[in-house]
Design a protein around this motif. Sequence first.
Motif, PDB file in Angstrom:
ATOM      1  N   TYR A   3       0.835  -1.203   0.000  1.00  0.00           N
ATOM      2  CA  TYR A   3       0.000   0.000   0.000  1.00  0.00           C
ATOM      3  C   TYR A   3       0.872   1.257   0.000  1.00  0.00           C
ATOM      4  N   GLY A   4       1.932   1.233   0.799  1.00  0.00           N
ATOM      5  CA  GLY A   4       2.814   2.392   0.886  1.00  0.00           C
ATOM      6  C   GLY A   4       3.460   2.718  -0.454  1.00  0.00           C
ATOM      7  N   GLU A   5       3.905   1.689  -1.166  1.00  0.00           N
ATOM      8  CA  GLU A   5       4.519   1.892  -2.480  1.00  0.00           C
ATOM      9  C   GLU A   5       3.503   2.448  -3.477  1.00  0.00           C
ATOM     10  N   ASN A   6       2.291   1.917  -3.414  1.00  0.00           N
ATOM     11  CA  ASN A   6       1.246   2.387  -4.328  1.00  0.00           C
ATOM     12  C   ASN A   6       0.886   3.839  -4.053  1.00  0.00           C
ATOM     13  N   ILE A   7       0.793   4.185  -2.790  1.00  0.00           N
ATOM     14  CA  ILE A   7       0.480   5.566  -2.412  1.00  0.00           C
ATOM     15  C   ILE A   7       1.565   6.518  -2.893  1.00  0.00           C
ATOM     16  N   LEU A   8       2.831   6.129  -2.712  1.00  0.00           N
ATOM     17  CA  LEU A   8       3.939   6.968  -3.164  1.00  0.00           C
ATOM     18  C   LEU A   8       3.893   7.165  -4.680  1.00  0.00           C
ATOM     19  N   LEU A   9       3.609   6.108  -5.416  1.00  0.00           N
ATOM     20  CA  LEU A   9       3.522   6.206  -6.874  1.00  0.00           C
ATOM     21  C   LEU A   9       2.395   7.143  -7.303  1.00  0.00           C
ATOM     22  N   LEU A  10       1.237   7.014  -6.647  1.00  0.00           N
ATOM     23  CA  LEU A  10       0.096   7.855  -7.003  1.00  0.00           C
ATOM     24  C   LEU A  10       0.350   9.318  -6.662  1.00  0.00           C
ATOM     25  N   LEU A  11       0.923   9.567  -5.494  1.00  0.00           N
ATOM     26  CA  LEU A  11       1.232  10.947  -5.100  1.00  0.00           C
ATOM     27  C   LEU A  11       2.280  11.559  -6.025  1.00  0.00           C
ATOM     28  N   SER A  12       3.279  10.762  -6.393  1.00  0.00           N
ATOM     29  CA  SER A  12       4.332  11.254  -7.286  1.00  0.00           C
ATOM     30  C   SER A  12       3.759  11.602  -8.657  1.00  0.00           C
ATOM     31  N   GLU A  13       2.888  10.733  -9.159  1.00  0.00           N
ATOM     32  CA  GLU A  13       2.275  10.978 -10.462  1.00  0.00           C
ATOM     33  C   GLU A  13       1.369  12.201 -10.413  1.00  0.00           C
ATOM     34  N   TYR A  14       0.602  12.336  -9.335  1.00  0.00           N
ATOM     35  CA  TYR A  14      -0.271  13.505  -9.199  1.00  0.00           C
ATOM     36  C   TYR A  14       0.559  14.783  -9.139  1.00  0.00           C
ATOM     37  N   SER A  15       1.656  14.738  -8.388  1.00  0.00           N
ATOM     38  CA  SER A  15       2.526  15.907  -8.265  1.00  0.00           C
ATOM     39  C   SER A  15       3.145  16.265  -9.620  1.00  0.00           C
ATOM     40  N   ARG A  16       3.569  15.253 -10.374  1.00  0.00           N
ATOM     41  CA  ARG A  16       4.163  15.495 -11.698  1.00  0.00           C
ATOM     42  C   ARG A  16       3.147  16.134 -12.637  1.00  0.00           C
ATOM     43  N   LEU A  17       1.950  15.578 -12.673  1.00  0.00           N
ATOM     44  CA  LEU A  17       0.908  16.103 -13.548  1.00  0.00           C
ATOM     45  C   LEU A  17       0.518  17.525 -13.155  1.00  0.00           C
ATOM     46  N   ASP A  18       0.428  17.763 -11.857  1.00  0.00           N
ATOM     47  CA  ASP A  18       0.036  19.083 -11.375  1.00  0.00           C
ATOM     48  C   ASP A  18       1.101  20.126 -11.708  1.00  0.00           C
ATOM     49  N   SER A  19       2.382  19.750 -11.567  1.00  0.00           N
ATOM     50  CA  SER A  19       3.472  20.673 -11.893  1.00  0.00           C
ATOM     51  C   SER A  19       3.488  21.007 -13.379  1.00  0.00           C
ATOM     52  N   GLU A  20       3.291  19.977 -14.213  1.00  0.00           N
ATOM     53  CA  GLU A  20       3.271  20.195 -15.657  1.00  0.00           C
ATOM     54  C   GLU A  20       2.081  21.066 -16.050  1.00  0.00           C
ATOM     55  N   LYS A  21       0.939  20.836 -15.411  1.00  0.00           N
ATOM     56  CA  LYS A  21      -0.244  21.649 -15.715  1.00  0.00           C
ATOM     57  C   LYS A  21      -0.022  23.106 -15.308  1.00  0.00           C
ATOM     58  N   THR A  22       0.590  23.306 -14.155  1.00  0.00           N
ATOM     59  CA  THR A  22       0.883  24.662 -13.688  1.00  0.00           C
ATOM     60  C   THR A  22       1.834  25.380 -14.638  1.00  0.00           C
ATOM     61  N   ARG A  23       2.831  24.625 -15.127  1.00  0.00           N
ATOM     62  CA  ARG A  23       3.795  25.202 -16.066  1.00  0.00           C
ATOM     63  C   ARG A  23       3.105  25.635 -17.362  1.00  0.00           C
ATOM     64  N   LEU A  24       2.234  24.776 -17.881  1.00  0.00           N
ATOM     65  CA  LEU A  24       1.530  25.098 -19.125  1.00  0.00           C
ATOM     66  C   LEU A  24       0.547  26.246 -18.937  1.00  0.00           C
ATOM     67  N   GLU A  25      -0.104  26.287 -17.780  1.00  0.00           N
ATOM     68  CA  GLU A  25      -1.037  27.390 -17.497  1.00  0.00           C
ATOM     69  C   GLU A  25      -0.295  28.719 -17.484  1.00  0.00           C
ATOM     70  N   SER A  26       0.929  28.690 -16.962  1.00  0.00           N
ATOM     71  CA  SER A  26       1.739  29.907 -16.964  1.00  0.00           C
ATOM     72  C   SER A  26       2.090  30.327 -18.393  1.00  0.00           C
ATOM     73  N   ARG A  27       2.400  29.356 -19.225  1.00  0.00           N
ATOM     74  CA  ARG A  27       2.728  29.659 -20.626  1.00  0.00           C
ATOM     75  C   ARG A  27       1.502  30.166 -21.382  1.00  0.00           C
ATOM     76  N   VAL A  28       0.334  29.620 -21.043  1.00  0.00           N
ATOM     77  CA  VAL A  28      -0.905  30.097 -21.667  1.00  0.00           C
ATOM     78  C   VAL A  28      -1.126  31.574 -21.341  1.00  0.00           C
ATOM     79  N   ARG A  29      -0.914  31.938 -20.085  1.00  0.00           N
ATOM     80  CA  ARG A  29      -1.091  33.341 -19.690  1.00  0.00           C
ATOM     81  C   ARG A  29      -0.128  34.249 -20.457  1.00  0.00           C
ATOM     82  N   ILE A  30       1.105  33.764 -20.617  1.00  0.00           N
ATOM     83  CA  ILE A  30       2.098  34.561 -21.345  1.00  0.00           C
ATOM     84  C   ILE A  30       1.688  34.718 -22.810  1.00  0.00           C
TER      85      ILE A  30
END
Length: 218
Positions: A121-148
């Motif tokens: 369970y711990g490994e699965n949770i870490l994988l899911l949190l890591s993936e969510y964090s990666r996706l969220d960071s990429e989305k934030t980066r693109l949103e910033s580029r959209v504003r620019i």
Amino acid sequence: MNHKIIIIFWLLLLWIRPAEAQKKRLPCLNLSQGCQRLLLELAMENSNEFLVLREQEEIGKRLLENQSDKAWTAWITADPISLVQNVFGGGRKQDIELALAQLKVELTKLKIKQESLANSYGENILLLLSEYSRLDSEKTRLESRVRIKRTQMIIARIEYLQGGSSHSEMSRFREKVEDFSEKIESLSEQSKGVLLELQKLVGVVGNGLEKNLVDSAN
């Protein structure tokens, strides 16, 4: 005697029923050790398999303690043969010792199963949190580029109206904004999928929960 104790132990295990998972809300959505521990606790509480293993262990411990307290009664006998067997082996004392040893083996197996399940369970949770964090960071980066790009498109439009920019340049900015927006939408859908997996793992239910999950990440 030892067989009777083992039979009693496993009959008690068969009577156990999985506990019904309660509704919860995620306490966090980040990669900190504290957040991972909290989510792991929720996942274990939501796991019927883990709850059964834990209850089995508790029953086994109580049975082991109870039988250990009664082990001395093996010496209470008026039969000299039984007394000799207790001393040299083969008597009731040895039966009890064998039964207690078997119980300890079963308890060890239950503990190992719990630890293995918790690690999974711990490994699965870490994988899911890591993936969510990666996706969220990429989305934030693109949103910033959209504003620019939108700002650049507004400037280009003003310049175009003043005769200082071309229509094709404005179109390029517009195409970039549309491309980034599509990627952001794709990332959002992927994030939702990750959140649904995490919800299922930790037993989160209820309408409007996704917003709560996203808010808790901030």
